[in-house]
Design an enzyme around this catalytic site. Structure first.
Site, short mmCIF file in Angstrom:
data_model
loop_
_atom_site.label_atom_id
_atom_site.label_comp_id
_atom_site.label_asym_id
_atom_site.label_seq_id
_atom_site.Cartn_x
_atom_site.Cartn_y
_atom_site.Cartn_z
N ASP A 118 -15.22 -10.65 -22.35
CA ASP A 118 -15.86 -10.58 -21.04
C ASP A 118 -17.39 -10.61 -21.14
O ASP A 118 -18.05 -11.42 -20.49
CB ASP A 118 -15.42 -9.32 -20.30
CG ASP A 118 -13.91 -9.25 -20.13
OD1 ASP A 118 -13.28 -10.32 -20.13
OD2 ASP A 118 -13.38 -8.14 -20.01
N GLY A 126 0.83 -1.19 0.00
CA GLY A 126 0.00 0.00 0.00
C GLY A 126 0.87 1.25 0.00
O GLY A 126 2.07 1.18 0.29
N GLU A 174 4.64 -11.48 -5.87
CA GLU A 174 3.55 -11.73 -6.81
C GLU A 174 3.83 -11.24 -8.23
O GLU A 174 3.16 -11.66 -9.17
CB GLU A 174 2.25 -11.09 -6.29
CG GLU A 174 2.21 -9.56 -6.32
CD GLU A 174 2.82 -8.91 -5.09
OE1 GLU A 174 2.52 -7.73 -4.85
OE2 GLU A 174 3.60 -9.57 -4.37
N LYS A 211 -8.52 -11.92 -16.68
CA LYS A 211 -8.78 -12.16 -18.10
C LYS A 211 -8.50 -13.60 -18.51
O LYS A 211 -9.30 -14.22 -19.21
CB LYS A 211 -7.94 -11.20 -18.95
CG LYS A 211 -8.15 -11.35 -20.45
CD LYS A 211 -9.54 -10.93 -20.89
CE LYS A 211 -9.72 -9.44 -20.80
NZ LYS A 211 -11.00 -8.98 -21.38
N CYS A 238 5.36 -6.07 1.62
CA CYS A 238 5.66 -4.65 1.52
C CYS A 238 5.02 -3.88 2.69
O CYS A 238 5.44 -4.03 3.82
CB CYS A 238 5.23 -4.10 0.17
SG CYS A 238 6.00 -2.49 -0.23
N TYR A 239 3.97 -3.10 2.46
CA TYR A 239 3.30 -2.41 3.57
C TYR A 239 2.82 -3.42 4.60
O TYR A 239 2.87 -3.16 5.82
CB TYR A 239 2.12 -1.59 3.04
CG TYR A 239 1.36 -0.85 4.12
CD1 TYR A 239 1.74 0.43 4.53
CD2 TYR A 239 0.25 -1.43 4.75
CE1 TYR A 239 1.04 1.11 5.53
CE2 TYR A 239 -0.45 -0.77 5.75
CZ TYR A 239 -0.05 0.49 6.14
OH TYR A 239 -0.73 1.15 7.12
N HIS A 251 7.97 -7.79 -3.51
CA HIS A 251 6.70 -8.26 -4.06
C HIS A 251 6.89 -9.61 -4.78
O HIS A 251 7.28 -9.64 -5.95
CB HIS A 251 6.13 -7.23 -5.04
CG HIS A 251 5.63 -5.99 -4.38
ND1 HIS A 251 4.34 -5.87 -3.92
CD2 HIS A 251 6.25 -4.83 -4.09
CE1 HIS A 251 4.18 -4.67 -3.37
NE2 HIS A 251 5.33 -4.01 -3.46
#
Length: 508
Positions: free
Chosen positions: A224, A54, A168, A366, A81-82, A166
């Site tokens: 979508d 964040g 991810e 997606k 992180c945060y 991070h």
């Protein structure tokens, strides 16, 4: 019930990406606000909790926190992180402004004694993005990695884990291994959740929710909305009315293609209505140059068209939209910062004729939507279609939108797509956009003062981050030559080399 990992949102832009990485391990994951109650967490009964990054400084008075009692639940927790700084702060560690901020690829040195870093090299590249850092780890926490400028790149205690970087993002070379270690080896998840189960459960939920009600679907013909429409068709059949609005802002020939797939001779059990609103949208956009204003005008006009169609049809109870996770995160839902508004995110107008919006894909990325589409039997060419924004060419034309500009960018875009397809190049998304600059050129020994086209092409797995595609020069040269020669009013072509971040995939 499926195994569950919950992600607590502290406002980071990678939050949805964390959820996607968890699902890649066949473990279901949900995102919740950082201030979720302890009772709700107990009710969800997660196998693990992840605290996201964040933009705030944890030691400031108004910074987001979580209930400290979650650390007493005995559930494995990973702070990123945060989230790592928050864990250190709540346990009495020292968090402060780093003497040297770290951004981008950074070499991290691990000590080799953490479950989180099993099968991870002792020196590995991770993605850092922080101004604050954990200066001193809390008492009883063990520091498990560091960088040249960050003394606590990770720390742990019992079943609590924290990383400053991070894992991810794809730039963290062994991030997938770290997250898999947390999910499988620390949270002890089996990984038995599959997309088919999610799709079938969602279809049954919609069937029960809607009952005998009528449903109006905003069908654009993109991946979508098409998948959302077929899911609703499976759930309620002819109770579904699909309205396709030809805004005049679609790609070349796209309106005819949508009608051919879903129209009168369709294989799908649904009702299809086509609305020609080209002049209406152009009139609304006249003189408008601000990108956010264009998005909001187009979104509001979409809803108005559906209101009018609903009145013609009679009572309509629900509106279906193909909203997906990246739409939500970029529109600033939850704690995350607004990047841009999406026309299918944000609820209904003040005077609406619908009871409620249904968004069957709002928890999917997606690639997951494509998997659902294949599972539902949609043709590959439709499911693999590259993304196209709801506001259409309205946001691929920088500045005011006019009929002439739309025609110009449609032709240039068609040429670009034609040459990429002929070359057999596999790209995630690619298109032509019309810049708002004009420049001097020479054509046929005469001076020209015409428009400049920008070409955009990216490679991405999740559309949260993206890299510029390295298209062979001979292909770009051919595309440029064709556009300049075949599209009247264009005398210059550029290729956009910006990744995401710092840019977005679309231009506006």
């Amino acid at each position: 019930m499926n195994e569950l990992i919950i992600v607590l949102d502290f406002g980071g832009q990678y939050n949805q990406l964390i959820a996607r990485r968890i699902r890649e391990n066949n473990v279901y994951c949900e995102i919740h606000p950082n201030d979720i109650s302890l009772e709700k967490i107990k009710e969800l009964n997660p196998k693990g909790i992840i605290l996201t990054g964040g933009p705030n400084s944890v030691y400031k008075e108004d910074s987001p926190l979580c209930d400290k009692k979650i650390f007493e639940l005995g559930i494995p927790i990973l702070g990123i992180c945060y989230g790592a700084q928050l864990m250190a702060y709540l346990f009495g560690g020292k968090v402060s402004t780093a003497p040297t901020s770290e951004y981008g690829r950074t070499k991290v040195f691990t000590d080799g004694n953490s479950k989180l870093f099993a099968n991870v090299r002792s020196s590995t590249i991770c993605w850092m993005s922080h101004t604050d850092y954990v200066e001193e780890a809390p008492k009883d926490f063990k520091v498990t990695s560091h960088t040249k400028t960050c003394p606590v790149a990770s720390m742990e205690k019992d079943n609590l884990y924290a990383v400053q970087f991070h894992p991810e993002v794809m730039h963290t070379q062994e991030g997938d291994t770290m997250l898999t270690n947390f999910i499988k080896n620390i949270c002890n998840c089996k990984g038995d959740w599959i997309m088919h189960d999610f799709a079938e459960a969602t279809i049954q939920q919609m069937k029960q929710k809607i009952g005998s009600g009528k449903v109006l679907c905003a069908l654009s013909g993109g991946v979508d909305s098409s998948v959302a429409a077929v899911m609703l068709s499976r759930a309620i059949g002819k109770q579904l009315i699909c309205v396709f609005v030809d805004t005049g802002l679609l790609r070349k020939n796209e309106a005819d293609e949508v009608e051919r797939i879903f129209g009168q001779n369709s294989n799908y059990d649904l009702n299809f209505i086509k609305v020609d609103a080209k002049d209406r949208f152009l009139k609304k956009l006249k003189g408008v140059t601000d990108p956010e204003s264009k998005r909001k005008i187009i979104g509001a006009e979409f809803i108005r068209v559906f209101e009018e169609e609903a009145k013609k049809i009679g009572k309509v109870d629900y509106l279906v939209q193909g909203t997906i996770y990246p739409d939500i995160i970029e529109s600033g839902h939850g704690k995350s910062a607004v990047i841009k508004s999406h026309h299918n995110v944000g609820g209904l107008p003040e005077h609406v004729d619908f009871k409620e919006i249904i968004e069957p894909l709002k928890l999917l990325f997606k690639d997951e939507v494509r998997k659902v589409g294949i599972d539902l039997g949609l043709p590959n060419y439709l499911v693999s279609k590259q993304p196209f924004p709801g506001p259409g060419l309205g946001i691929r034309i920088i500045g005011e939108v006019t009929k002439e500009k739309v025609a110009l960018v449609q032709e240039a875009d068609w040429i670009f797509r034609d040459e990429i397809e002929n070359a057999g190049i596999n790209l995630s998304q690619y298109f032509a956009a019309l810049t708002n600059m004009r420049s001097v050129g020479v054509m046929g020994d005469e001076r020209t003062y015409d428009h400049a086209i920008a070409l955009r092409a990216v490679i991405t797995s999740d559309f949260m981050t993206a890299e510029t595609a390295k298209i062979p020069w001979e292909i770009l040269e051919k595309v440029t030559r064709r556009i300049v020669n075949e599209v009247k009013g264009v005398n210059r072509v550029f290729y956009d080399c910006t990744g995401k971040p710092p840019g977005t995939i679309e231009f506006e």
